[in-house]
Design an enzyme around this catalytic site. Structure first.
Site, PDB file in Angstrom:
ATOM      1  CB  CYS A   2      14.563   2.353  17.938  1.00 19.97           C
ATOM      2  SG  CYS A   2      16.130   2.675  17.366  1.00 19.97           S
ATOM      3  NE  ARG A  27      12.911  -2.559  21.091  1.00 19.42           N
ATOM      4  CZ  ARG A  27      13.034  -3.622  20.603  1.00 19.42           C
ATOM      5  NH1 ARG A  27      12.447  -4.719  21.191  1.00 19.42           N
ATOM      6  NH2 ARG A  27      13.313  -3.881  19.256  1.00 19.42           N
ATOM      7  CD1 TRP A  75      20.820   3.437  21.497  1.00 15.97           C
ATOM      8  CD2 TRP A  75      21.357   2.312  19.652  1.00 15.97           C
ATOM      9  NE1 TRP A  75      21.778   2.827  21.893  1.00 15.97           N
ATOM     10  CE2 TRP A  75      22.413   2.148  20.911  1.00 15.97           C
ATOM     11  CE3 TRP A  75      21.543   1.616  18.686  1.00 15.97           C
ATOM     12  CZ2 TRP A  75      23.466   1.385  20.657  1.00 15.97           C
ATOM     13  CZ3 TRP A  75      22.674   0.850  18.280  1.00 15.97           C
ATOM     14  CH2 TRP A  75      23.477   0.810  19.456  1.00 15.97           C
ATOM     15  CG  ASN A 101      12.749   0.326  15.282  1.00 13.41           C
ATOM     16  OD1 ASN A 101      12.741   1.513  15.446  1.00 13.41           O
ATOM     17  ND2 ASN A 101      12.232  -0.333  16.241  1.00 13.41           N
ATOM     18  N   GLY A 102      15.603   0.114  11.858  1.00 11.24           N
ATOM     19  CA  GLY A 102      16.338  -0.474  10.774  1.00 11.24           C
ATOM     20  C   GLY A 102      17.056   0.427   9.909  1.00 11.24           C
ATOM     21  CD  GLU A 486      34.051 -12.774  26.254  1.00 14.47           C
ATOM     22  OE1 GLU A 486      32.951 -12.209  26.588  1.00 14.47           O
ATOM     23  OE2 GLU A 486      34.984 -12.076  26.642  1.00 14.47           O
ATOM     24  CE  LYS A 490      30.920 -12.076  29.246  1.00 12.59           C
ATOM     25  NZ  LYS A 490      31.942 -11.616  28.595  1.00 12.59           N
ATOM     26  CD  GLU A 493      32.258 -10.154  32.413  1.00 14.96           C
ATOM     27  OE1 GLU A 493      32.592  -8.959  32.245  1.00 14.96           O
ATOM     28  OE2 GLU A 493      31.606 -10.992  31.785  1.00 14.96           O
ATOM     29  CG  HIS A 509      55.468 -23.626  29.863  1.00 16.26           C
ATOM     30  ND1 HIS A 509      56.877 -23.712  29.762  1.00 16.26           N
ATOM     31  CD2 HIS A 509      55.354 -24.081  28.970  1.00 16.26           C
ATOM     32  CE1 HIS A 509      57.399 -24.121  28.874  1.00 16.26           C
ATOM     33  NE2 HIS A 509      56.264 -24.403  28.093  1.00 16.26           N
ATOM     34  CE  LYS A 608      26.709  -3.825  28.229  1.00 17.55           C
ATOM     35  NZ  LYS A 608      26.981  -5.246  28.099  1.00 17.55           N
TER      36      LYS A 608
END
Length: 613
Positions: A2, A27, A75, A101-102, A486, A490, A493, A509, A608
């Site tokens: 945050c 953020r 957040w 924060n935390g 993955e 990436k 994308e 194959h 997103k």
């Protein structure tokens, strides 16, 4: 993740706070608020759910005059998205206000103790507990700083904490443990924030607070101390970034910033969750994710996700099988929702998502619950739709991920899924020693991830050589086959290059037909049960003069003798290697896309979060 802003200045504090919070909007947040010491000596608070514009409108209707204040964009972690849960939080007397924060790991215990003393809470947050603790300490300590330090001796967890007290109107006290705070000074003024962008309008000379340090700010000056009370000499850093760059903490793109954040956010994912390795894994509310009775009834696990999260599920399947002894099925949510797959009370469905708003994943979970399956979510976004559709939630705590191509969400999902698999196995009385060894290694995973990131200059050089190619093949085996998928995703994308991920055993194959002189083949060949098999695959590619790029353990001379390019990573236990091995593939995709001039943070045609089918 945050946003925090504070000031003691010669101008309108509310304007400073709003401008600073606007600099931190990247953020991510779901509510915002400010607390200002008003002209009458009281603390005035304004809080609103949603974007900053709503808070700004409220302050225009009900302005607050003052030059000392704190502001926050929240957040949600503890407690839903609501005005009462938004920061700042006042103590029960109204004398002091806190932003934070935390995560305070022992907040439930502290809250119960305070309630036993007759204290009444107005929010569901762990932050309000801090405000009450400091207020209690203030009764026996003459300064705000002493009260904050005394309160923090009872606290376990991560925090970036800022406090104002109407009895010390020209003082801000802040403290840090595992969550960032930055202090800025100029003539007769003091500022602080959770990140540099909020300060650059006023000063480029900043002090980065370190873990377990406390700062006392006054007009134009700061005093630093350890929590033990030892004075600390401030180390001033001159910031060279402009405001546009600083929004990304000096990184050229959010994706690069988020790759570099992975050591820190992995630590946050694990915070308070490993313990001795014998405790049940719980939700943030303290409830066991899986009770022993339910665990005993389970016959199988179904992991359901989309995109990058699906790849995380493919890795996790190995862990659930090995540690919990259950058959595992990994499904695309978009396929499972339309199949008549047998799901019932003996099935554990684990939905994996960064946003918690993916339409197909939500639909699959609803169908699974309709058929009686027990559903859990591994998700990043607190309060998202998926958290309301499942029977339990394990938050990844990665913080807002802004770059469309997911990076830190993937590695934190892996960490959370391994915690879940180990906990399920422990509850079922299986593989306790192996699980304990893996969790011990997982506890230190941030360090090898940081070392993998440190190889970025060599990866950048490799990317420059590879950027002209338009087709790539990625190969992996076992637990690293999903990492090959993955890595290929990436690259697709953000660079728009055609790339395919394959299990290396399937190369002969079909995909081997693609390989000719100079064709790039990216392989993952770190130590493990399939290492020798991967070397055989490298020999087969080399015989066809393919261009071999290998993710390999640092100092591996056998791989080095076969590969055109080696992307080195530290050696970790094979089961944990996907968390480390994916890092150079993220960086490779980033630097190839950068070399091709692509829009990295907002690649074409992608969003997103896919919230419609």
């Amino acid at each position: 993740m945050c946003g925090i802003v504070g000031c003691i200045c010669k101008r309108d504090a509310t304007r400073v706070l709003l401008r600073g919070l606007a600099r931190l909007e990247y953020r991510g947040y779901d509510s915002a608020g400010v607390a200002v010491l008003s002209a009458d000596g009281e603390i005035a608070v304004r809080r609103r759910v949603g974007k900053l514009i709503h808070l700004q409108d409220a302050l225009e209707r009900e302005p607050i005059g003052g030059t000392t204040g704190i502001g926050h964009t929240r957040w949600a972690t503890h407690g839903g998205v609501s005005e009462q849960n938004a920061h700042p939080h006042l103590c029960y007397e109204g004398n002091l206000a806190v932003i934070h924060n935390g995560i305070i790991e022992n907040y439930a215990t502290l809250k119960a103790e305070l309630r036993a003393r007759g204290r009444v809470f107005r929010s569901e947050t762990d932050t309000e507990v801090l405000a009450f603790l400091i207020a209690e300490a203030r009764h026996t300590h003459t300064s705000l700083r002493a009260a904050v330090v005394a309160a923090l001796t009872h606290v376990q967890g991560a925090y970036a904490l800022v406090v104002i007290d109407r009895r010390e109107p020209e003082t801000l006290v802040c403290a840090r443990n595992q969550s960032p705070l930055v202090i800025g000074l100029r003539d007769g003024e003091a500022y602080l924030a959770s990140d540099v962008p909020a300060l650059l309008e006023y000063t480029r000379d900043v002090i980065f607070l370190k873990d377990e340090e406390v700062a006392e700010l006054g007009p134009g000056h700061v005093a630093l101390f350890t929590l033990a009370g030892q004075p600390v000499a401030p180390a001033v850093t001159r910031i060279q970034w402009d405001l546009h760059q600083a929004e990304k903490s000096g990184y050229a793109h959010f994706m690069l910033k988020e790759i570099h954040e992975q050591p820190r956010v992995l630590t946050e994912t694990l915070l308070g969750r490993i313990g001795t390795g014998t405790e049940p894994l719980c939700t943030d509310g303290g409830e066991p994710l899986i009770t022993p009775a339910r665990a005993a009834r389970l016959q199988r696990v179904v992991l359901v996700a989309c995109g990058t999260s699906w790849h995380a599920g493919l890795v996790a399947a190995f862990w659930f099988e090995a540690l919990a002894g259950l058959p595992v099925q990994v499904d695309y949510a978009s396929e499972l929702r339309y199949r008549r797959a047998p799901l019932g009370p003996d099935t554990l469905v684990v939905a994996v998502s960064q946003s918690g708003e993916t339409a197909d994943t939500l639909a699959a979970v609803k169908e699974a619950r309709r058929r009686g399956a027990h559903c859990l979510a591994v998700v990043n976004a607190v309060g998202s739709s998926l958290t309301r559709e499942t029977d339990g939630v394990l938050y990844t705590r990665a913080g807002p991920e802004i770059g469309v191509a997911s990076t830190k969400a993937f590695t934190t999902q892996l960490a959370a899924l391994l915690l879940l698999a180990a906990s399920l196995g422990r509850t079922r009385g299986r593989e306790a020693e192996r699980a304990a060894a893996l969790l011990a290694a997982l506890r230190g995973i941030a360090e090898p991830v940081q070392r993998a990131i440190a190889a970025e200059p060599a990866i950048q050089e490799a990317a420059a050589r590879l950027a002209p190619h338009n087709d790539f093949l990625y190969l992996g085996r076992g637990v690293n086959y999903p990492v090959a998928l993955e890595g290929a995703l990436k690259l697709k994308e953000i660079s728009y290059i055609h790339a395919e991920g394959y299990p290396a055993g399937e190369m002969k194959h079909g995909p081997i037909a693609l390989i000719d002189a100079g064709f790039p083949v990216v392989c993952i060949a770190t130590p493990g049960a399939v290492y020798e098999k991967m070397l055989s695959n490298l020999e087969e590619v080399k015989a066809r003069r393919g261009r071999i790029v290998v993710v390999a353990a640092q100092g591996d001379t056998r791989v080095g003798g076969l590969a055109d390019t080696v992307l080195p990573v530290p050696e970790v236990p094979e089961e944990l290697s996907p968390i480390v091995n994916v890092v150079p593939l993220q960086l490779l995709a980033y630097h190839i896309a950068l070399g091709r001039g692509c829009d990295i943070d907002q690649p074409r045609n992608l969003a997103k979060s896919v919230t419609v089918e």
